[in-house]
Scaffold this motif. Structure first.
Motif, PDB file in Angstrom:
ATOM      1  N   VAL A   1      46.197  -5.621 -93.859  1.00 38.13           N
ATOM      2  CA  VAL A   1      47.149  -5.762 -92.755  1.00 38.13           C
ATOM      3  C   VAL A   1      46.664  -4.940 -91.564  1.00 38.13           C
ATOM      4  O   VAL A   1      45.833  -4.036 -91.723  1.00 38.13           O
ATOM      5  CB  VAL A   1      48.565  -5.309 -93.179  1.00 38.13           C
ATOM      6  N   PRO A   2      47.148  -5.232 -90.340  1.00 39.28           N
ATOM      7  CA  PRO A   2      46.791  -4.378 -89.207  1.00 39.28           C
ATOM      8  C   PRO A   2      47.122  -2.919 -89.520  1.00 39.28           C
ATOM      9  O   PRO A   2      48.127  -2.639 -90.190  1.00 39.28           O
ATOM     10  CB  PRO A   2      47.674  -4.921 -88.076  1.00 39.28           C
ATOM     11  N   LYS A   3      46.296  -2.002 -89.041  1.00 45.85           N
ATOM     12  CA  LYS A   3      46.461  -0.595 -89.409  1.00 45.85           C
ATOM     13  C   LYS A   3      47.860  -0.075 -89.081  1.00 45.85           C
ATOM     14  O   LYS A   3      48.448   0.680 -89.847  1.00 45.85           O
ATOM     15  CB  LYS A   3      45.398   0.252 -88.710  1.00 45.85           C
ATOM     16  N   LYS A   4      48.419  -0.521 -87.959  1.00 46.02           N
ATOM     17  CA  LYS A   4      49.749  -0.041 -87.550  1.00 46.02           C
ATOM     18  C   LYS A   4      50.862  -0.586 -88.439  1.00 46.02           C
ATOM     19  O   LYS A   4      51.997  -0.103 -88.373  1.00 46.02           O
ATOM     20  CB  LYS A   4      50.005  -0.416 -86.091  1.00 46.02           C
ATOM     21  N   LEU A   5      50.553  -1.604 -89.263  1.00 47.01           N
ATOM     22  CA  LEU A   5      51.565  -2.204 -90.143  1.00 47.01           C
ATOM     23  C   LEU A   5      51.371  -1.810 -91.607  1.00 47.01           C
ATOM     24  O   LEU A   5      51.979  -2.398 -92.504  1.00 47.01           O
ATOM     25  CB  LEU A   5      51.534  -3.732 -90.024  1.00 47.01           C
TER      26      LEU A   5
END
Length: 261
Positions: free
Chosen positions: A167-171
């Motif tokens: 997943v995207p790092k921020k998620l």
């Protein structure tokens, strides 16, 4: 064996096949013979077959049965298994996938795509439901099934769908609908996010696709930030995302993709 299934029970009409964690008699042998050029999916099939052979619960009746009609390959059955205590026959399709989550795509389920955008979870599910599983009931399959002394009406169909999700790092700490959260094993970045400021202090390795399922802790030869960037750029020239193993210290490892798109 350690890779979680994408779902348990029924998912969009597909019934999950699960091996109990304690079902194998002993550890899988380390000397399984695999051809060097065997692709990831076929490697997964060899490990699955070995795992089944170690259980008391199932036996393999047949595997990799191709259905060919008028010199055209219509499809292939991955495994036919017999449950030993009740003699129920299962047709099991094995899937071993790596997907990244793209939040820019409108529909939640459509957001799980291959790291090179050529594949998707929805596409694979549709292929299972519309092609791979219905193959059991096609007239062209009857001769092969008869040879195995199998009746389509007495066979239960299941899917063993193993997945590694990024997943995207921020998620990283978010929850996601439809999927087993335990399948999330890492994150993904764009190249401009893979900055020297944040990552130059660590060591890296980019495995070939056939080795993507290996645990980073088993690896011994590492490269620095500058060296791994050369490999990333080479893969990008061929529009291929780079899976990286990152060694932060002797006990801390992470897995993530750097994508070209």
């Amino acid at each position: 064996m350690k890779t979680p299934s994408l779902w348990k029970g029924d998912f969009l009409g597909l019934n999950s096949f699960e091996l109990a964690e304690n079902s194998t008699k002993k550890l899988l042998p380390e000397n399984i013979q695999l051809p060097e050029n065997l692709v990831l999916g076929k490697r997964a099939e060899r490990f699955f077959a070995e795992a089944i052979s170690q259980t008391n619960s199932y036996e393999i009746i047949a595997e990799n049965i191709q259905i060919i009609h008028e010199k055209q390959t219509l499809g292939e059955f991955d495994f036919f298994l017999k449950e030993t205590h009740c003699e129920q026959i299962f047709h099991v399709e094995l899937v071993y996938k790596f997907y990244v989550y793209d939040p820019s795509i409108e529909n939640e389920l459509n957001r799980w795509i291959g790291p090179n955008r050529k594949d998707s979870l929805v596409r694979k599910i549709n292929h299972l439901k519309n092609h791979q599983l219905p193959l059991l009931f096609r007239e062209e399959s009857l001769a092969s099934l008869k040879e195995l002394k199998l009746s389509p009406k007495k066979i239960e169909q299941k899917v063993c769908f193993k997945a590694n999700l990024f997943v995207p790092k921020k998620l990283q700490h978010s929850s996601f609908s439809y999927i087993n959260q335990n399948c999330i094993v890492g994150f993904w970045l764009h190249l401009n996010e893979f900055s020297a400021e944040e990552y130059a202090g660590f060591q890296f390795y980019s495995p070939k696709k056939k080795d993507w399922s290996i645990e980073p802790t088993n690896h011994h030869e590492w490269k620095n930030y500058t060296e791994i960037n050369k490999e990333i750029n080479y893969l990008f020239q061929h529009k291929k995302a780079a899976l990286l193993w990152m060694k932060k210290d002797e006990h801390t490892f992470e897995r993530f993709f750097v994508v070209w798109w």
